[in-house]
Design a protein around this motif. Sequence first.
Motif, PDB file in Angstrom:
ATOM      1  N   ARG A 163      34.103  43.844  48.568  1.00  0.00           N
ATOM      2  CA  ARG A 163      34.334  42.404  48.557  1.00  0.00           C
ATOM      3  C   ARG A 163      35.416  42.094  47.541  1.00  0.00           C
ATOM      4  NH1 ARG A 163      32.062  38.309  45.487  1.00  0.00           N
ATOM      5  NH2 ARG A 163      30.635  39.826  44.552  1.00  0.00           N
ATOM      6  N   PRO A 164      36.456  41.361  47.963  1.00  0.00           N
ATOM      7  CA  PRO A 164      37.538  41.067  47.022  1.00  0.00           C
ATOM      8  C   PRO A 164      37.006  40.387  45.768  1.00  0.00           C
ATOM      9  CG  PRO A 164      38.140  40.421  49.240  1.00  0.00           C
ATOM     10  CD  PRO A 164      36.687  40.782  49.280  1.00  0.00           C
ATOM     11  N   GLN A 165      37.368  40.901  44.654  1.00  0.00           N
ATOM     12  CA  GLN A 165      36.914  40.313  43.398  1.00  0.00           C
ATOM     13  C   GLN A 165      37.903  40.603  42.285  1.00  0.00           C
ATOM     14  OE1 GLN A 165      32.982  41.427  42.162  1.00  0.00           O
ATOM     15  NE2 GLN A 165      33.199  40.535  40.148  1.00  0.00           N
ATOM     16  N   MET A 166      38.288  39.572  41.601  1.00  0.00           N
ATOM     17  CA  MET A 166      39.042  39.708  40.364  1.00  0.00           C
ATOM     18  C   MET A 166      38.215  39.059  39.263  1.00  0.00           C
ATOM     19  SD  MET A 166      42.971  38.888  41.420  1.00  0.00           S
ATOM     20  CE  MET A 166      42.524  37.240  41.969  1.00  0.00           C
ATOM     21  N   ALA A 167      38.535  39.387  38.057  1.00  0.00           N
ATOM     22  CA  ALA A 167      37.767  38.814  36.955  1.00  0.00           C
ATOM     23  C   ALA A 167      38.656  38.675  35.736  1.00  0.00           C
ATOM     24  CB  ALA A 167      36.561  39.700  36.625  1.00  0.00           C
ATOM     25  N   LEU A 168      38.505  37.548  35.064  1.00  0.00           N
ATOM     26  CA  LEU A 168      39.117  37.353  33.768  1.00  0.00           C
ATOM     27  C   LEU A 168      38.085  37.696  32.695  1.00  0.00           C
ATOM     28  CD1 LEU A 168      40.990  33.976  34.350  1.00  0.00           C
ATOM     29  CD2 LEU A 168      42.030  36.247  34.129  1.00  0.00           C
ATOM     30  N   PRO A 169      38.524  38.167  31.557  1.00  0.00           N
ATOM     31  CA  PRO A 169      37.569  38.489  30.483  1.00  0.00           C
ATOM     32  C   PRO A 169      36.952  37.231  29.899  1.00  0.00           C
ATOM     33  CG  PRO A 169      39.817  38.754  29.715  1.00  0.00           C
ATOM     34  CD  PRO A 169      39.908  38.467  31.187  1.00  0.00           C
TER      35      PRO A 169
END
Length: 400
Positions: free
Chosen positions: A198-204
């Motif tokens: 599943r497409p996922q990006m994350a910022l800290p």
Amino acid sequence: MTRWLGFISIVSVVALCFISATLPTPLYPIYEQAWSLVPSQISYIFSAYMVPLLAALLCFGRVSDTIGRYPVVLMALFCLIVGLILSAVAQGAALLIFARVVIGFGNGLVTTTAVLALAEAHPKNDKRLASIVASMAISLGFGFGPIVAGSIAQSGYYPLRSPYGVVAFLALLSTVLVVLSRQQLSGPAGSRPPLSIRPQMALPAYGRRLRFLLACMGGFATFTVGSLMAALVPSVMAPLLPWKGPLILGAAFVPMALACALIQLRRREVEPYRGLFYGFACFAAAVSSLVIGIKVDNGIPLLFALVFTGLGQGYAFMSSSVLATFNSDEHRRAANMSTFFMFCYTGAAGTVISIGWLADNIGLLPAVVIGSVLMLILMALLGVQAYRYAQEAVPSSSYV
């Protein structure tokens, strides 16, 4: 030596992947004549691997956390070899673009995985050194791709095919190294997350977010300026150089690669925010030199533009990689690094395609000048912010 085999094998994979990214650079004038291409088509060929690369980063950036680094690296090598073979047999832009798509997907698979695998395969698990070596392999791959292709194509023996065949053979040798070092590329120990694409990006976390985003913009700037030089500048430079041929055009990019290597070898202990500031300053000098070269119709400023680009890549990508790794959250580092590389490749693809499209409508030289001026403004703004952080930065030894 065997304890370094996994580390060396991943470095070779990363270098070959990014050599392939700029391998067509000195061949573009030949493609233009042989296939009657316009600037936008050149930009599509160069950038075709960016979209699948981004898709691989978004959907498969965390897969190696589940199945291990080794199978992901093998899949990347398979894509690289298939893409190079398709590039070698292409008779028109359509198949070459598809081949670039395949190569791009392989690059996307290996990009995030390589940074993590290098740290795990390093005998002392040195994260800082792993980040620096990964950025060196990427930057040098970009820089040496043109000279590899140019030196092979200069022989005149199937110049649009033989460079891809040679690099495909080297990729096969790299595959052997990876297989021999598979025990060192098993991935993180302990429990692993369930498989998900599943497409996922994350910022800290919020406290690190602004600094992480500045690091992302460092990667964005590195790939934006570097891609401009690799994709569109050859068409500008070829008529201005006193000597002709793919080797000469490829050799013009050697100063860029050597400048990048010099910085990353001799200045690797530079405080990262200060290094980022130096990188933005060098990129500003690069696009300024590019504009001067176009305005005075002389190749010498264009060579200076390549040197400044190499210096900027050495400082900016090395420093931004360290800062992105340092400011990532430990429990979602893969997703954070996927976000970092998404910024990098968005800058590369978006800029080159935009300038290529503009060139079809107003001409290549005016389009490159407009793009360079916009980049100069962006570099100035980013440089100011990096300088502010550098004034309050902790010692470089803290970024481990």
